[in-house]
Design a protein around this motif. Structure first.
Motif, PDB file in Angstrom:
ATOM      1  N   PHE A  59       0.824  -1.222   0.000  1.00  0.00           N
ATOM      2  CA  PHE A  59       0.000   0.000   0.000  1.00  0.00           C
ATOM      3  C   PHE A  59       0.854   1.265   0.000  1.00  0.00           C
ATOM      4  O   PHE A  59       0.317   2.379  -0.028  1.00  0.00           O
ATOM      5  N   GLN A  94      -3.692   3.064  -0.401  1.00  0.00           N
ATOM      6  CA  GLN A  94      -2.711   2.895  -1.472  1.00  0.00           C
ATOM      7  C   GLN A  94      -2.791   4.052  -2.468  1.00  0.00           C
ATOM      8  O   GLN A  94      -1.776   4.624  -2.879  1.00  0.00           O
ATOM      9  N   PHE A 104      -8.018  -0.527   2.104  1.00  0.00           N
ATOM     10  CA  PHE A 104      -6.639  -0.736   1.651  1.00  0.00           C
ATOM     11  C   PHE A 104      -6.381   0.019   0.352  1.00  0.00           C
ATOM     12  O   PHE A 104      -5.368   0.714   0.203  1.00  0.00           O
TER      13      PHE A 104
END
Length: 966
Positions: A420, A701, A697
């Motif tokens: 990430f 990222q 997530f």
């Protein structure tokens, strides 16, 4: 799934096929490699001067009952009587393993028919008796033999960690005592062993909570020791055990201090001479490259494979005189002059310092110490690495269960962080096994190293001097264990210790005393490590300016106004977001109804929040930022070894060991890794990817890579459509209804008439209506064909009468489906009036299952479904421990469930029949609002009479369930 994760999934399957992950005909997944790759603590370069024997393996166990007369909370544990020869268990325990390892995660009873059928199993050792999870005191025993060739060596027992109060006996003699569940300790047993015969090693353990001391005023207090989190209930030898053979004249400890800004490597070396003669010796040293030969795929990358390369730097010789019995610390300085490459997250170059101690006749000892050439420093409000500003973006994790003791899982966690765009990690709420710091060195992650002073538990007894003594010793031992790791950026002396005062509510004077002691404890880190400026109490701000770093934990939303200005020190937010506590209504402003709809929808809300916090707070202002547990809430929990979603998981599911158990081998040798205990698949299940990213997530990222994500724009509840004018002013009850139904109609405000001719709304009790009653319906249906009418058929969901089912033109059956929330069909006129918050009952008082059974059948298929069971069940998440909640919801959503129609309409020509199995017996503020809205939408006139539910108790705030509070 993003491209990098998809590529890893493809490569994972190729390697799994190549390396032969076996799946039996019964679909039992077998893993043929080491579950937990590990190596000993003596390196090849240190031999033959130092030797080791790993004492892991089969140990005998004897439980000791807590006396019934013992009273807890006094601070005095019951005495541990000596073991009895005829009381040893038939089953042997596999060390390392806590005695109650199968209760680590509190999910040992799983599957259908159990109290918590969706709770992930925590049974890693099916061979262990179930009663072991209740053991609070006991003895562990193993025999050992001193190897041939160890003559003249001092013998040390080394325990990496023993949970609980621990006493160690060799051949019946006490050799040491330890009270710290997370850190290593040694005992010199040279004078207690038989070198030519078997020796008996006994380890007595008592659960730490037996030593709790309650307080008469601050009733939440108890623990007189650093508790940790999720490991505070363990008991026994839960990390590796070794027997070391070391020279009498030796190097005891080395502290490598890389002063990059001074171009100087400073070595602080502790020596000891336990021989009977004075020694005139020379200390020599060389720095060699540490070369990692581990593979690049998920199976081989965590497996240990390294060597030492070329000599990069030579340490000048140092003549030393050590008198007999003397201990001495010497300091050696060496200019580096570009001979060493920097350690950074992008270039994690490592070196090993080899120090040898000897004279002209012989070499007495060789000691290897791995380190990195780097320097972390605070300059004003900047955090710097090697003279350049650096920002840390990381993750945290509680040690939720025994999978954390595997290097494989540590590796995948760190891979995920790097995926990430992160570069940091805080192994949370206690010292973690040594492997986490080793891997961080090797993979290039910056570690904020934390003690087990876990304030969020609210249990710490700050009124006891013993608590402070143990906490100070604990911090010291943590620093001495980890200070040579180049990955460690600094020390967190505790987590959210402010909570102790916040929720125990002492006077300001008492709270100030606690704060003074916390500051003194935190700043004591400098006594044992002068190289790191980064010292904090994570989440406790800077203690009125007295700490060098300002640190806070934030709840959901962007709170830039809570950041201080002009402090001239680094700012860190070590946890943020509603990840572990956020209820659907709290997340509604981010994504609207999606927050109620599914776990994925919940994650979309978390995603928007984390994105705005990174872009608008972390990147512009912070030196360190971590959302709260990306690895737990930003990834989907893994169904390791479980793929039949027609049933709940059971003990045949999971990943099972393919290698036979080995004595004397470092690392955990699990018998089984259960499904849903983690979000990672380190190559164990060939049908699953490395991890399954959720929107949270992906948003993190995107924020760190400079990509776009959905911006935060508050979602507000849509305006309700205008209610229709009443068509049905009174209703007729067909037949004899049960009192609960009549009571419900009275509460909701429906007026009843005794004359069936005066209304075109008939109500039927679907559970008790008879065939004779139903004969009266047919004439009314014919009568209503011109002007219309409605049959309202109500069941609590417990049953439908046989007579009613036979009367219907199509079949209807109840299904085994219950729900705490409903979904609405907005294509129907009635359904369009409702939003998911209106159909959410997962937090109301008492019974929260608004639907006990669903409906299916031909009538349901031909009718119009208005409400149906929700695809998720938030009662499995709310007010539930973190180690259960995510897995429970993910499993619930994945299971193939029976149909769950809750309310359906069916047309008899111009007559509308409404069939509901929504449980009308539940009467709360939420259900009252729902039924009144529904009846009004159905054009049923209600009177103003209202009997609300009783007073709702104000719930005491629980920091671990309800999130941060000031």
């Amino acid at each position: 799934m993003n491209d990098s994760v998809f590529l890893k999934f493809i490569l994972l399957n190729i390697f799994l096929l190549f390396f032969g992950i076996a799946i039996t005909k019964a679909q039992k997944v077998i893993f043929p490699r080491d579950f937990s790759p590990a190596e000993g603590l003596v390196t090849p370069q240190e031999k033959p001067y130092r030797d080791e024997v790993c004492l892991n393996g089969y140990w005998e166990l004897q439980s000791v009952p807590v006396p019934s007369s013992w009273k807890g909370g006094t601070g005095v544990a019951p005495e541990l009587p000596v073991p009895q020869e005829d009381k040893w268990e038939m089953v042997k325990i596999k060390i390392p393993s806590a005695i109650n390892v199968n209760d680590w995660g509190r999910g040992s009873n799983v599957g259908e028919g159990t109290r918590n059928p969706y709770t992930p199993s925590s049974v890693y050792y099916p061979s262990y008796p179930d009663n072991w999870k209740h053991i609070r005191m006991g003895w562990l025993r193993k025999s050992f033999h001193v190897p041939v060739g160890w003559d003249g060596k001092r013998l040390l027992l080394h325990f990496e960690a023993v949970a609980g109060d621990c006493v160690v006996l060799v051949n019946g003699k006490e050799v040491c005592h330890n009270f710290d569940s997370h850190l290593p300790f040694d005992a010199d047993i040279s004078d207690y062993v038989n070198r030519d015969a078997d020796n008996e090693l006994l380890v007595g353990v008592r659960h730490t909570k037996l030593f709790d001391k309650s307080h008469s005023v601050y009733t939440k207090m108890g623990a007189t020791y650093p508790t940790g989190s999720n490991t505070d209930d363990l008991i026994g030898i839960w990390q590796d055990v070794y027997l070391f053979g070391v020279p009498e004249v030796r190097i005891v400890d080395v502290f490598v201090q890389p002063w990059v800004d001074k171009n100087e490597l400073v070595l602080e070396i502790a020596l000891i001479n336990l021989s009977s003669k004075s020694k005139k010796i020379t200390l020599n040293g060389a720095v060699k490259e540490w070369v990692n030969h581990a593979g690049k795929d998920v199976l081989t990358a965590p497996e240990i494979n390294w060597s030492l390369g070329e000599t990069a730097l030579t340490v000048p010789s140092e003549p030393i005189i050590l008198r007999a019995g003397e201990s001495k610390t010497v300091t050696v300085r060496q200019k580096v002059d570009n001979c060493l490459k920097y350690w950074t997250p992008d270039t994690p170059n490592l070196y090993t310092l080899l120090l040898s101690l000897g004279d002209k006749k012989q070499t007495y000892d060789c000691k290897a110490t791995r380190f990195g050439w780097r320097q972390f420093k605070i300059v004003g409000d900047e955090f710097q690495l090697n003279g350049k500003k650096i920002q840390c973006f990381g993750d945290i994790q509680h040690p939720f269960s025994a999978y954390i003791c595997s290097r494989r899982f540590a590796y995948v966690w760190y891979e995920m962080i790097k995926d990430f765009g992160g570069n940091a990690v805080r192994p949370h709420a206690q010292p973690w096994p040594r492997v986490y710091y080793d891997l961080a060195d090797e993979m290039g992650l910056m570690v904020l190293d934390e003690t087990a002073l876990f304030g969020s538990s609210i249990r710490l007894n700050f009124e006891e001097d013993l608590t402070w003594q143990r906490s100070n010793e604990h911090l010291k031992r943590l620093i001495l264990r980890d200070r040579n790791h180049p990955s460690v950026i600094g020390w967190s002396a505790g987590n959210e210790t402010f909570a102790i005062a916040l929720l125990n509510k002492p006077t300001k004077e008492v709270a100030a005393i606690w704060d003074d002691k916390l500051v003194e404890l935190t700043l004591s880190a400098k006594e044992f490590d002068s190289t790191r400026d980064f010292i904090t109490l994570d989440g406790d701000r800077d203690m009125d300016g007295r700490l060098p770093v300002w640190s806070k934990h934030f709840s959901h939303g962007l709170k830039l106004e809570d950041l201080p200005h002009n402090l001239n020190k680094p700012l860190i937010v070590g946890e943020s977001g509603a990840t572990y506590y956020g209820r659907p209504i709290q997340l509604y402003p981010f994504v609207g109804e999606k927050a109620f709809l599914s776990y994925e929808g919940r994650s979309e809300a978390l995603a928007i929040d984390v994105y705005q916090n990174v872009k608008q707070m972390a990147l512009p202002y912070l030196s360190y930022y971590s959302p709260s547990e990306v690895c737990w809430f930003g990834l989907e929990h893994m169904n390791l070894g479980y793929h039949d979603f027609k049933r709940l998981p059971n003990m045949t599911d999971g990943i099972f060991a393919g290698k036979p158990y080995e004595e004397g081998k470092p690392g955990y040798q699990y018998e089984r890794v259960p499904p849903y205990v983690t979000t990672f698949n380190p190559g164990l299940d060939p049908q699953l990817p490395l991890y399954k990213p959720l929107p949270m997530f992906k948003a993190l990222q995107a924020a760190l890579k400079g990509d776009m994500w959905t911006p935060y724009k508050e979602v507000k509840h849509s305006a309700k459509p205008e209610m229709p004018l009443p068509l049905y002013r009174v209703a007729y009850m067909l037949g004899t209804a049960q009192l609960e139904l009549l009571d419900f109609l009275t509460k909701v405000g429906v007026s009843l008439t005794d004359n069936p001719q005066k209304t075109n709304l008939w109500i039927i009790d679907a559970e008790n209506v008879t065939a004779e009653d139903l004969q009266k319906v047919q004439p009314m249906l014919k009568k209503w064909q011109k002007k219309g009418g409605m049959l309202l058929v109500l069941s609590s969901g417990s049953r439908l009468s046989d007579a009613f089912c036979k009367w219907l033109p199509e079949d209807v059956r109840l299904t085994d489906r219950r729900a705490s929330s409903l979904e609405t069909n907005k294509s129907t006129t009635w359904g369009s009036y409702f939003e998911l918050p209106d159909l959410y009952f997962g937090e109301m008082d008492g019974d929260r299952y608004i639907m006990k059974h669903g409906m299916a059948g031909g009538l349901i298929e031909k009718g119009n479904t208005v409400f149906s069971a929700s695809r998720t069940d938030w009662t499995l998440f709310n007010n539930t421990p973190e180690h259960w909640k995510c897995a429970q919801v993910v499993l619930y959503e994945a299971l193939k469930k029976p149909e769950g129609v809750a309310l359906v309409t069916y047309a008899f020509g111009n007559v509308n029949m409404v069939l509901s199995v929504i449980d009308y017996r539940l009467w709360t503020e939420e259900t009252s609002a729902f039924w009144k809205s529904l009846f009004k939408v159905m054009a049923i006139e209600l009177d103003k009479a209202d009997s609300q539910s009783g007073n709702t108790k104000k719930k005491e705030h629980d920091l671990l369930m309800d999130g941060p509070t000031d």
